[in-house]
Design an enzyme around this catalytic site. Sequence first.
Site, PDB file in Angstrom:
ATOM      1  N   ASN A 169       0.822  -1.209   0.000  1.00 43.05           N
ATOM      2  CA  ASN A 169       0.000   0.000   0.000  1.00 43.05           C
ATOM      3  C   ASN A 169       0.856   1.260   0.000  1.00 43.05           C
ATOM      4  OD1 ASN A 169      -2.403   1.777   0.758  1.00 43.05           O
ATOM      5  ND2 ASN A 169      -1.145   2.005   2.605  1.00 43.05           N
TER       6      ASN A 169
ATOM      7  N   ARG B 177      -0.589 -12.507   2.776  1.00 39.78           N
ATOM      8  CA  ARG B 177      -1.389 -11.614   3.616  1.00 39.78           C
ATOM      9  C   ARG B 177      -1.150 -10.240   3.015  1.00 39.78           C
ATOM     10  NH1 ARG B 177       0.108  -7.442   7.414  1.00 39.78           N
ATOM     11  NH2 ARG B 177      -1.455  -7.154   9.037  1.00 39.78           N
TER      12      ARG B 177
ATOM     13  N   ASP C 287      -1.086  -6.565   3.542  1.00 39.74           N
ATOM     14  CA  ASP C 287      -1.080  -5.569   4.605  1.00 39.74           C
ATOM     15  C   ASP C 287      -1.878  -4.329   4.213  1.00 39.74           C
ATOM     16  OD1 ASP C 287       0.269  -4.543   7.154  1.00 39.74           O
ATOM     17  OD2 ASP C 287       0.898  -3.006   5.715  1.00 39.74           O
TER      18      ASP C 287
ATOM     19  N   HIS D 135      -6.648   0.263   3.138  1.00 34.64           N
ATOM     20  CA  HIS D 135      -6.147   1.534   2.621  1.00 34.64           C
ATOM     21  C   HIS D 135      -5.920   1.511   1.123  1.00 34.64           C
ATOM     22  CE1 HIS D 135      -5.980   2.709   6.767  1.00 34.64           C
ATOM     23  NE2 HIS D 135      -5.487   1.507   7.015  1.00 34.64           N
TER      24      HIS D 135
ATOM     25  N   GLU E 131      -5.737  -7.822   5.020  1.00 35.11           N
ATOM     26  CA  GLU E 131      -5.864  -7.240   6.355  1.00 35.11           C
ATOM     27  C   GLU E 131      -6.810  -6.043   6.294  1.00 35.11           C
ATOM     28  OE1 GLU E 131      -3.876  -4.709   9.888  1.00 35.11           O
ATOM     29  OE2 GLU E 131      -3.507  -4.304   7.779  1.00 35.11           O
TER      30      GLU E 131
END
Length: 505
Positions: free
Chosen positions: A115, A210, A212, A216, A248
């Site tokens: 991100n 995963r 992260d 966002h 997440e």
Amino acid sequence: MRVFLLLVAFELSWAQYNPNTKPGRTSIVHLFEWRWADIALECERYLAPNGFGGVQISPPNENLVVTNPWRPWWERYQPISYKLCSRSGNENEFKDMVTRCNNVGVYIYVDAVVNHMCGAAAGSGTHSTCGSYFNSETHDFPAVPYSGWDFNDWKCKTGSGEIENYGDPYQVRDCRLVSLLDLALEKDYVRSKVAEYMNHLIDIGVAGFRIDASKHMWPGDMKAFLDKLKNLRTTWFAEGTRPFIFQEVIDLGGEPIKASDYYGNGRVTEFKYGAKLGTVIRKWSGEKMAYLKNWGEGWGFMPSDKAVVFVDNHDNQRGHGAGGSAILTFWDSRQYKMAVGFMLAHPYGFTRVMSSFRWPRYFENGKDINDWVGPPSNGDGSTKSVTINPDTTCGNDWVCEHRWRQIRNMVIFRNVVDGQPFTNWWDNNSNQVAFGRGNKGFIVFNNDDWNMSETLQTGLPAGTYCDVISGQKEGNGCSGIKIQVNATATDAFAMSALTAIDECH
Ligand code: AAO
């Protein structure tokens, strides 16, 4: 022809919900901050023989080195490049780990931080884990390369450039999360760089990711880079296997961004799970274990086949992220074992076990001021190896919850009862509860302050069983409590706080 194409698309889009663990292996463990060399050994000596399906690893890519004066664990969430180079090891060590773990049927799940890059105030220089140059003021990351054009600053509408209000989905996706430089994932160039990084990992042999800070990123931007991912390596996985994706997204309710916004991309972390289970086991807010009878979707959780569940994670075990003080961790070991045992016995969700390091926890005004402390490390900042004591516990301040007898045995229990229905629920309307998993397993919890003496219907065939909480099956006997199951019912008395029964003969 048209029908055929639709079918193919359907299968491809479904595949990323499948954790890709080997049949009969139903959990993964997060070996937080472990070195690759130690993970390779752990796969071979412990995880494979005990039925673990995989390992979530800490971010493997190059990150900012933060020294103030010691290195925090969270520096790994500030990428500098996608070179495989971190405190856990270099690319060769990474490849060796993936190969060795895969060869024993334990797969690797990468924590992908895509991100953002490092914080805006990181400065410029080569204080990064591989020594790559960067400049956070000019947004220059030549080792990727990314430049000013590849970030979202122009898009963010808040005065500070930061996320100021989680009630505004535009801020949450387009502004900076705790000052981290926010990548412009609407650009095909950025999507391609992210996909190139993830495909490099797939080429090495990882089984999934995963993702992260998914909250966002716009779900559509994520889909765009996920669609660019290759199938998994046929050396270890069936032809056409898609990488497992879990995102997440912290959704405890009360914000406009919902976990369900992300179902199209893969599974999602169910943060309500640990927050609620902690509250119940602590008996806070009038909760009691009897209420767990309809645990799962009945508690407002996402559909089981979309959920990745855990009692605690690397953030909320130290007050980061969300879940608050209800979260149970290794620091509250008795209640923690009960929570993890409940999670592993219950059919809801795909389960992840946490494995932590110990840090000098120190509360001031209710906040742990040492929440930043990094993994056990040597004077030069390098991470200490995980040593194994004669009694199979870990040394050097590695907690190794996954090696706690009760947790390890319940990981095996979950494999044994896989696919079996949730049956024979019993409760005392307080904190003594029990349930079975078809005719394969039965578990009893006593979280009341008084002893328990009950005759319960287990659903198990008559015979002698080993309680896998107080011990386990050893040879033809049990090292812990031995339990006689009669044709119709069994006496569940004098059991410890948490008792599981598993086939042992
Ligand atoms: C560090 C420093 C910062 C500095 C920054 C840049 O601590 O002061 O500005 O460097 O120099 C980790 C650490 C951060 C660290 C960062 C980078 O946790 O402390 O910053 O590395 O080094 C949000 C995100 C979620 C995120 C979580 C920590 O949504 O994605 O914050 N988790 C992941 C990782 C995490 C990592 C990052 C992301 C960044 O797992 O390790 O950060 O890569 C609300 C929102 C949540 C939000 C929380 C916390 O939660 O809903 O989305 O999580 O706030 O801000 C109730 C509510 C609940 C609410 C909660 C807390 O419980 O119900 O919804 O209160 O208010």
